[in-house]
Structure formats: C-alpha cells, structure tokens
Design an enzyme around this catalytic site. Structure first.
Site: not given
Ligand code: NAD
Length: 344
Positions: A234, A258, A263, A295
């Site tokens: 996260r 990622d 985000e 993500h």
C-alpha cells in the site's frame, strides 16, 4: 441480486459476468469510483462492490444505508479505504483475503530484476539499435540479504522466490509465523535490524496506524547505503517525499513502487495527454532508478478469476446462510475476520 460495481475496468467484466450469471447475481458496472458524490448511483441496488481506491467513509456509509444497502463486497484483500469502525453495525463488509499471492510476489520480483539488471533501460536502448552496455552494470541477488516486512500470504510467496535465488531473508511481522524461521536462511529480527542489515527491503504488510509511513526519513537513515525499496503493498507505507530525498541523497539505490500514497488520483487512468499535477510522483518517475507500475501486481488471469469467484461466493454465502467466512468485523479497536457472522 443486483450489485452496483464501482471503478469497473474492462478486465473485470468477463469473470464477474461469468460467475454472476451462474449464481443469479447481476452486476451493473460503473466506471466511476465510489465517493460521496457518486454514492447515489447505488440507489436501488442490493449491494455494492468496490476496489482499492473507492472511498467508503462515514458519508458514503450513511448514504448506502439510506438506500437500504447493508452489504459491501470488497474485491481486494486490503480494507484501509473503508472506515471499518463506522461500518460496524451498519454494513456487512466482505473481502477477498487471498486470490493469488503468487501474482503479487512474482510482480515484486519482476520489478526487482527489472530495476537491478536495468531491463527497462535495455528495452528502450535496443529498440533504438543502441547496443552499448554503458551504465548497465547490475548486481547478483545470490547472497544478498532481503528484509521482508509482513510474512503473510504474499510475504511468504515472495520469500520462497528469494530463497530460490539464494538470498538470505530477514523477516519482520507483528505476528511472526513459527514455522517460517529456520535460523539460517530465514530469521525474524526487529524492524531496526531489518533496516540496518538489508540490501533490499520489500513491504508486504497491511496499511494500519502502526505501518503508516513505515519508510520515512528516520528509518531511511538506518538503512544501508544503496538499499533497494520494493512496495507492492500500500502506498502510504512509504513517505514518498522522504523516499525522494533518500534517492536524491543516494541513500536509496533504487525504488520499485506498484503503489503510491496519492495513487487514487491517478492510477488506473490515462494521463498521458495531461500535465501531471503531483510533483512528487512526477519527480519519482523521472528518476532512472525508480520504476512505477500502476497497482498492477494483482493483475493476472488467475487472480481475476479468483477475485470474481470469491466475491460472488461471499455475497451468496451471506444471503443464503447469514454467514460468510470472509466477513470483516471491527471489534476491540481493530479489524479482523468475523468469526460469528453476527457482528451486528
Ligand atoms: P496477509 O494478511 O496474508 O499478510 C499480512 C501480514 O502482515 C500478516 O502476517 C500480518 O501479521 C502482518 N502484519 C500486520 N500488521 C503488521 C505490522 N504492523 N507490521 C508488520 N507486519 C504486520 O496479507 P497478504 O495477502 O499477504 O497481503 C499483504 C498486503 O499486500 C495487503 O495488505 C495489501 O495491502 C497488499 N496487496 C497488494 C496488491 C497489489 O496489487 N499491489 C494485491 C493484493 C494485496
């Protein structure tokens, strides 16, 4: 049963349509994320299905309740985007605790290898017929020490891969797994020792009050010079500004992300024709030793099928039996899997 499905992407539909049709659940796909402003779209539905960047805060929960909606199906494992305390007694919250830990673990390794062997640079160079190797020197993973924070499903899958590469593992978990440690190749240590002794640090713990900005200016100071930071968990586990400073100061050798704290503003959307408003993200992406994916660690065919199958099963189990093994429950100050099915 009619389910309002928020933040829908084309790759979600085939699996959800298949498992939904087979089990009498009709999904209505909304491209928009669930927020206070879009919650009205859920009016007339029996349940709501959301993903990682949908917002389920007090206002949204109140709105859903006012439409008579009591069921929230998360099609992900993490639930930091849900106000679980407020949801208690108002919404039954189901999640998909595991769909393919291998998908995320393998993506983490893909990012690591891409970064340290400069594959992202080589791909662009050779497409331009530039076959020079200048600046391409990497390092062996064999014999390196990797610090793994969070030794749950994904952390363990990642550790297995690292052991295959001949790496040593220093692990940290709030609830260590007794069967994981072998005293030689895998050892549980304190977070401080993990920071001080790891060549690579990979985050696989959930985002909680304890883990918010786990990687920050202070913890980066404890790290080895040149440490490689991997985050497929996260975004808010890392203070992105501190990471950026660490990269500029050459303390951080590389970062593979990622996920990113902010985000939800950007990931999963095409901003290629726009000026990116987030200076920290733009600066991170501009760095030669930073790789950002949007993500996508979960995004394999196996994981998509498993997510849809479990989400449909969660809704069916609860509506048919009044109980679901993947229900989350907020009790005694923390969120855990609901054992009784009678959390309210
Ligand atoms: P899991 O529940 O199996 O494992 C999480 C581990 O973290 C557990 O062992 C738990 O004890 C540990 N933990 C809890 N609090 C901690 C703390 N304060 N410090 C250290 N460890 C702590 O979860 P998982 O399936 O392995 O998933 C891990 C995380 O990966 C999820 O929380 C989610 O945020 C993230 N995730 C990302 C993607 C992606 O596409 N990038 C996909 C799925 C999951």
């Amino acid at each position: 049963m009619k389910v309002a499905f928020f933040d829908a992407k084309p790759y979600d539909k085939p699996s959800f349509d298949k498992y939904g049709e087979e089990n009498g659940i009709r999904f209505k796909y909304f491209e928009t994320k669930l927020t206070e402003d879009t919650a009205d779209l859920a009016h007339g539905f029996d349940a709501v299905c959301v993903f990682v960047n949908d917002t389920v805060n007090r206002a949204v929960i109140d709105k859903l309740n006012s439409f008579g909606i009591r069921l929230l199906a998360l099609r992900c494992a993490g639930f930091n985007n849900v106000d679980m305390k407020y949801a208690h007694g108002r919404l039954h919250v189901f999640r998909v605790p595991a769909y393919s830990p291998y998908a995320v673990a393998e993506h983490t390794i893909a990012l690591l290898l891409t970064s340290i062997r400069r594959i992202h640079k080589a791909y662009i160079r050779t497409r331009d017929f530039n076959f020079s190797l200048a600046g391409m020197t990497g390092f062996d993973l064999h014999g390196k020490t990797v610090g793994v924070v969070g030794t749950g499903r994904i952390g363990r899958a990642f550790i297995d891969i690292c052991l295959g590469f001949g790496m040593k593992v220093l692990a940290y978990d709030k609830f260590p797994a007794a069967d994981l440690e072998d005293g030689e190749r895998v050892r549980y240590v304190t977070l401080d020792e993990l920071f001080e002794r790891s060549d690579i640090i990979s985050l696989h713990c959930p985002l909680t009050e304890d883990t918010y900005h786990l990687i920050n200016a202070e913890t980066l100071e404890k790290c080895r010079r040149g440490v490689v930071i991997l985050n497929t968990s996260r975004g808010a586990l890392i203070d992105a500004e501190a990471l950026l400073e660490g990269i500029k100061a050459r303390v951080v050798g590389a970062a593979c992300l990622d996920v990113y704290e902010e985000e939800s503003e950007f990931f999963f959307e095409d901003f290629s024709g726009h000026i990116l408003e987030d200076d920290v993200l733009a600066r991170l992406i501009s760095m030669p030793n930073v790789i950002v994916t949007s993500h996508q660690a979960f995004l394999t065919e196996e994981a998509l099928r498993s997510i849809a199958e479990t989400t449909v099963k969660n809704l069916l189990d609860f509506t048919q039996n009044g109980q679901c093994e993947n229900e989350l429950c907020y009790r005694g100050g923390s969120t855990e899997d609901c054992k009784s099915g009678k959390c309210f």
